[in-house]
Design an enzyme around this catalytic site. Structure first.
Site, mmCIF file in Angstrom:
data_model
loop_
_atom_site.group_PDB
_atom_site.id
_atom_site.type_symbol
_atom_site.label_atom_id
_atom_site.label_comp_id
_atom_site.label_asym_id
_atom_site.label_seq_id
_atom_site.Cartn_x
_atom_site.Cartn_y
_atom_site.Cartn_z
ATOM 1 N N CYS A 43 0.243 -5.654 -21.188
ATOM 2 C CA CYS A 43 0.439 -5.349 -19.771
ATOM 3 C C CYS A 43 0.453 -3.854 -19.499
ATOM 4 C CB CYS A 43 1.735 -5.981 -19.269
ATOM 5 S SG CYS A 43 2.070 -5.624 -17.541
ATOM 6 N N CYS A 48 -2.160 -5.229 -17.049
ATOM 7 C CA CYS A 48 -1.764 -5.189 -15.640
ATOM 8 C C CYS A 48 -1.657 -3.786 -15.050
ATOM 9 C CB CYS A 48 -0.401 -5.877 -15.442
ATOM 10 S SG CYS A 48 -0.057 -7.241 -16.538
ATOM 11 N N LYS A 51 -4.963 -1.676 -15.071
ATOM 12 C CA LYS A 51 -5.852 -2.420 -14.160
ATOM 13 C C LYS A 51 -5.487 -2.141 -12.705
ATOM 14 C CE LYS A 51 -4.452 -6.013 -12.727
ATOM 15 N NZ LYS A 51 -4.549 -7.335 -13.318
ATOM 16 N N TYR A 179 -9.357 -14.207 -13.544
ATOM 17 C CA TYR A 179 -8.633 -12.993 -13.149
ATOM 18 C C TYR A 179 -9.360 -11.714 -13.577
ATOM 19 C CZ TYR A 179 -4.215 -15.728 -12.584
ATOM 20 O OH TYR A 179 -3.240 -16.604 -12.196
ATOM 21 N N GLU A 183 -11.413 -9.072 -11.241
ATOM 22 C CA GLU A 183 -10.731 -7.804 -10.985
ATOM 23 C C GLU A 183 -11.606 -6.620 -11.391
ATOM 24 O OE1 GLU A 183 -6.140 -9.475 -11.350
ATOM 25 O OE2 GLU A 183 -7.106 -8.600 -13.112
ATOM 26 N N HIS A 438 5.493 -9.259 14.264
ATOM 27 C CA HIS A 438 4.217 -8.910 14.895
ATOM 28 C C HIS A 438 4.070 -7.397 15.028
ATOM 29 C CE1 HIS A 438 0.746 -9.616 17.474
ATOM 30 N NE2 HIS A 438 1.249 -8.733 18.321
ATOM 31 N N GLU A 443 2.300 -13.089 9.773
ATOM 32 C CA GLU A 443 2.943 -13.882 10.823
ATOM 33 C C GLU A 443 2.239 -15.226 11.018
ATOM 34 O OE1 GLU A 443 2.253 -12.615 15.067
ATOM 35 O OE2 GLU A 443 1.302 -10.898 14.070
#
Length: 461
Positions: A43, A48, A51, A179, A183, A438, A443
């Site tokens: 990672c 991760c 990346k 993934y 990516e 908002h 939302e």
């Protein structure tokens, strides 16, 4: 004289192993961690974190293009790949040092070497030293898997090498549809590369909700990424600095680099598992464990990607912590692997938690779908042709929200918050009772009132 040299020996200095080591040491255990490469594991070092840094940087050119619609006139800009890589390396080195410091501060000892099991309690280090341990934790993670060997495989790189390229490829072919493949497709395209994705299945992101798969593909193709499905790489030829990728369809693609991202396999080789009696799960090739992360040997445990259960960094961390709580804290903890949120940092980004529509329909007799597909507010000014997808999967009988799927900017950030509600078994009525914030894209999750689809399975007569 102590029966063992240490209470806990951890093989692997990645996220899961480090967490387990630190927590166990905090409980008073004598801990040793062996890491033969760099502290931080996949990672931090080659996954991760680098990346995500590359992804963030790859957004800049699009932001500059979008700025014109908001009145900004930005002159000539330039990009330097070498600077990106160098600055990434500095950040990774900082994080590696932090991992090392945190382990040592906890009182655990780090040995920068390979460790191999000789029996259930003995480890042999590459230095020749032997260490005995009351408990052993295997947290060696996984590695890229190139799949079936094809002619020219020696010319293919994995995600590991992609972080250290000397220059940005003008053209790149990426095999894979999950993934990592998507990516990196977004990363290279964002920096200006001509990208072609090749995937054997009928559509990318196998295992994700069908609407998500279709939406992501359409958006990626809008951004100029070529996606070829139902096809595989059959051969790779090299001509000086250039490559020709031959596909199973009979066509070929010229490029400067070829990358395979078709999956990862657990790092179980040459660890002495067989000698110690540690069983491999025949279903997935990872170390076989029970709900407590215990292997077939009572005092040996395994966490993270090496078990090939749910290959996500936060899961490895949770498993490592639970192991330490259970064994050294005398606080039995089992990790719940259900309803784990996940994100794909493709472009556009994907965030998802819970069941897909297909999974829900297979498990529940009445499923309601709430779905919206809209142009984000930013695009109304930038003029960019892009749309956001938001989808809720609901059990029509109990009104419980079973799944949430988002494609668009900040999808991962939104999904992390929504995952709390899904984990708590919130109902659609709970979502409806929440006042909208908002103006935001999210939302929409609390303003969808009418099902876009309703699936009721008739009881068998």
């Amino acid at each position: 004289m102590a029966e063992f040299d240490v209470d806990l020996f951890v093989i692997g200095g990645g996220s899961g192993g480090v967490r387990a080591a630190r927590i166990a040491a905090n409980y008073g255990a004598k801990v040793m961690v062996a890491e033969e490469y760099r502290m931080g594991g996949t990672c931090v070092i080659r996954g991760c974190v680098p990346k995500k840094l590359f992804v963030i940087g790859s957004h800049v050119h699009q932001e500059i293009e979008d700025a014109a619609g908001f009145g900004w006139s930005i002159g000539q800009v330039s990009f330097d790949w070498a600077t990106l890589v160098a600055n990434k390396d500095k950040e990774i080195a900082r994080l590696e040092a932090a991992y090392t410091t945190n382990v040592e501060k906890s009182g655990a000892k780090i040995v920068k070497t390979r460790a191999v099991l000789e029996d259930a309690h003995t480890l042999r280090l590459a230095t020749g030293e032997k260490v005995t341990a009351k408990y052993i934790l295997i947290a060696t993670g996984g590695a890229p898997n190139h799949g079936p060997i094809v002619p020219g495989i020696e010319h293919v790189m994995s995600s590991n090498e992609a972080f250290h390229l000397n220059e940005l490829p003008k053209r790149i072919v990426i095999q894979g549809g999950g993934y990592i493949a998507l990516e990196f497709a977004g990363i290279f395209a964002g920096y200006g590369s001509d990208v072609t994705v090749v995937y054997r299945g009928d559509n990318i992101l196998r295992g994700f909700d069908e609407d998500v798969r279709k939406h992501v593909r359409a958006e990626m193709e809008k951004r100029g990424i070529t996606i070829i499905t139902g096809c595989t790489v059959a051969k790779v030829d090299r001509h000086g600095k250039d490559y020709t990728t031959h596909l199973s369809s009979g066509s070929s693609i010229a490029s400067d680099q070829v990358m395979f991202a078709i999956g990862r396999h657990p790092n179980v080789a040459n660890l002495g598992l067989e000698t110690a009696g540690v069983a491999i799960n025949p279903a997935n090739g990872g170390i076989q464990v029970d709900g407590w992360s215990k292997t077939s040997v009572d005092n040996i445990y395994a966490v993270g990607d090496v078990t090939h259960r749910t290959n996500l960094t936060p899961v490895a961390i949770r498993e490592g912590h639970a192991f330490a709580d259970t064994v050294f804290g005398k606080r039995p903890v089992q990790v719940d692997h259900a309803t784990i949120p996940t994100a794909v940092f493709s472009q556009p980004e994907v965030g998802t938690v819970g069941l897909t529509e297909e999974e829900a329909r297979a498990q529940y007799s009445h499923v309601d779908i709430y779905k919206t597909d809209f142009r984000p507010i930013k695009a109304t000014m930038s003029g960019r042709d892009t749309r956001v997808l938001m989808k809720l999967v609901v059990d029509g009988a109990s009104d419980r929200v079973l799944g949430c799927h988002i494609v668009g900017d900040c999808a991962a950030e939104i999904t992390q918050a929504v995952a709390i509600a899904v984990k708590m078994k919130a109902t659609k009525a709970d979502f409806d009772a929440t006042v909208a914030l908002h103006p935001t894209a999210s939302e929409e999750l609390v303003t969808m009132r009418t099902p876009s689809a309703r699936h009721v399975r008739q009881a068998a007569e």
